[in-house]
Design an enzyme around this catalytic site. Structure first.
Site, PDB file in Angstrom:
ATOM      1  N   SER A 165       0.845  -1.206   0.000  1.00  0.00           N
ATOM      2  CA  SER A 165       0.000   0.000   0.000  1.00  0.00           C
ATOM      3  C   SER A 165       0.875   1.248   0.000  1.00  0.00           C
ATOM      4  O   SER A 165       0.971   1.977   1.001  1.00  0.00           O
ATOM      5  CB  SER A 165      -0.920  -0.017   1.222  1.00  0.00           C
ATOM      6  OG  SER A 165      -1.778  -1.126   1.174  1.00  0.00           O
ATOM      7  N   GLY A 167       0.514   4.059  -1.449  1.00  0.00           N
ATOM      8  CA  GLY A 167      -0.198   5.321  -1.254  1.00  0.00           C
ATOM      9  C   GLY A 167      -0.307   5.668   0.213  1.00  0.00           C
ATOM     10  O   GLY A 167      -0.289   6.838   0.598  1.00  0.00           O
ATOM     11  N   ASP A 168      -0.408   4.652   1.041  1.00  0.00           N
ATOM     12  CA  ASP A 168      -0.453   4.855   2.487  1.00  0.00           C
ATOM     13  C   ASP A 168       0.926   5.174   3.050  1.00  0.00           C
ATOM     14  O   ASP A 168       1.114   6.170   3.745  1.00  0.00           O
ATOM     15  CB  ASP A 168      -1.000   3.601   3.175  1.00  0.00           C
ATOM     16  CG  ASP A 168      -2.504   3.483   3.057  1.00  0.00           C
ATOM     17  OD1 ASP A 168      -3.189   4.491   3.267  1.00  0.00           O
ATOM     18  OD2 ASP A 168      -2.985   2.379   2.765  1.00  0.00           O
ATOM     19  N   ASN A 169       1.913   4.303   2.757  1.00  0.00           N
ATOM     20  CA  ASN A 169       3.184   4.519   3.446  1.00  0.00           C
ATOM     21  C   ASN A 169       3.977   5.687   2.883  1.00  0.00           C
ATOM     22  O   ASN A 169       4.651   6.391   3.629  1.00  0.00           O
ATOM     23  CB  ASN A 169       4.022   3.234   3.532  1.00  0.00           C
ATOM     24  CG  ASN A 169       4.272   2.566   2.206  1.00  0.00           C
ATOM     25  OD1 ASN A 169       4.516   3.225   1.204  1.00  0.00           O
ATOM     26  ND2 ASN A 169       4.219   1.243   2.201  1.00  0.00           N
ATOM     27  N   GLY A 172       2.314   8.637   4.519  1.00  0.00           N
ATOM     28  CA  GLY A 172       2.730   8.699   5.919  1.00  0.00           C
ATOM     29  C   GLY A 172       4.146   9.209   6.072  1.00  0.00           C
ATOM     30  O   GLY A 172       4.454   9.997   6.972  1.00  0.00           O
TER      31      GLY A 172
END
Length: 395
Positions: A165, A167-169, A172
């Site tokens: 993922s 796009g998440d990490n 973040g």
């Protein structure tokens, strides 16, 4: 051994992956991260696999090194407690749908009134502005709408999500960088900042040559499998017993490869004499290379190609990568006893190696409400009051 962010307190209102990944990185390097979850249920990832004894390995990984409390911000008592926590904090992180925290009475302006030094970091799918701002998103949505899926996969297949993922990490990690920038500025000004990082923005920003291929050359990039559209040969290849990748980023590397293949005439061939020509004629070049690589094992090719200073990598599966000597040398798996699972588990460590800092886990991810007594006791709430709050669903 002192860690760089010791003395920084973070109120972590995030859940799922993007926000917790940001705060995990802060916690790994010494920040006191207080994860605030809803009573009873907690973070949605507490139900995400792999599960053991009803406890999530996913949650255990992404929330290590954090303290954990429960708090219901929809109650007046909960809002009062959060206000008191804000007075003690340096950073607030959240990844609610846009506007949720404002509707609860905690806009950035309100937080600044309470604590002018507060740094308020937000992650959302599409940012705080624009028509899509209120829309929720997960990683796959950001991968789709940033253009990333359109260039991922093989030409004869459908658009494909990248496995992790990212796009998440990535988002973040960008929020983590923004927080560190704001902390540095605050040392000079004494005033905090609002930081707005969007998943779609993030993935669009890391599309490297794909975006400029459109904005500068006017072309629409398409899926090309593992082939790099602007460097050749830069791809995956078949060997006698497996697959590997290599990248020849310069004419010198390509010439060295051709010598090893006993085809020293190729660099003078007009179809392959420059990187641009190799890209244009790659459909002709790859079969020539694979006619050679298929006669040798991956290990044989690793010895030959790596000795030429050409980047090379065997394609490993996850168990192979996890148990690889380099992974162990770099201490990229941390072991910790995880309450709930009631045994030692291994989770990915930090890739940020700061010399002089202990490269090890500090504590396991908290069970739900693990630090209620300690954190609320620090604010002056006696045990009987906390018991009453728990019965009312405040904590």
């Amino acid at each position: 051994m002192k860690r760089p962010l010791e003395g920084i307190r973070v109120l972590d209102l995030t859940q799922a992956y993007s926000g917790p990944f940001c705060t995990m990185n802060l916690a790994d390097h010494g920040a006191e991260v207080i994860k605030i979850e809803t009573p009873e249920k907690g973070d949605q990832t507490r139900g995400w696999g792999p599960m053991e004894n009803g406890y999530s390995g996913y949650y255990a990984y992404i929330n290590r090194n954090k303290k954990g409390i429960t708090l219901n911000l929809k109650t007046e008592e909960g809002k009062k407690i959060f206000t008191e926590l804000l007075k003690t904090a340096d950073v607030v992180c959240e990844n609610y749908k846009v506007g949720v925290l404002e509707r609860l009475g905690f806009s950035y302006e309100k937080m600044q009134e309470i604590n002018p030094r507060i740094i308020y970091g937000s992650i959302s799918g599409f940012g705080l502005t624009g028509d899509l701002a209120p829309r929720p998103a997960y990683d796959i949505v950001a991968q789709a709408m940033s253009g990333m899926m359109s260039v991922t996969g093989f030409p004869d297949g459908p658009p494909c999500k990248i496995g992790p993922s990212i796009g998440d990490n990535y988002t973040g990690a960008y929020l983590c960088m923004g927080i560190l920038m704001a902390l540095y500025e605050r040392e000079k000004t004494g005033v905090g900042r609002r930081i707005d990082v969007a998943m779609m923005d993030t993935l669009f920003s890391v599309m490297e040559n794909f975006v400029v291929e459109y904005t500068i050359a006017g072309k629409t990039p398409h899926r090309a499998g593992n082939q790099d559209p602007s460097i050749a040969p830069f791809d995956s290849f078949h060997a006698k017993d497996g697959d590997f990748v290599m990248g020849c980023g310069t004419d010198k590397m390509f010439a060295a490869l051709c010598d090893a293949m006993e085809q020293a005439e190729l660099p003078a061939d007009a179809r392959f004499d420059t990187n641009l020509h190799r890209c244009e004629n790659y459909s002709l070049l790859k079969p020539i290379i694979e006619a050679w690589t298929k006669t040798k094992t991956v290990k044989e090719l690793e010895g030959i190609i790596s000795s030429l200073k050409i980047p090379f990598g065997e394609i490993l599966d996850i168990p192979q990568a996890a148990e690889h000597a380099q992974t162990k040398e770099r201490n990229m798996l941390w072991e910790v006893f995880q309450p709930g699972m009631e045994r030692n588990i291994r989770i990915p460590g930090t890739p940020i190696k700061i010399h002089g800092e202990q490269d090890s886990i500090q504590k396991a991810a908290p069970v739900l409400g693990e630090d209620n007594a300690a954190i609320y006791g620090m604010l002056g709430y006696p045990a009987e009051t906390l018991s009453a709050f728990a019965q009312k669903g405040v904590i």
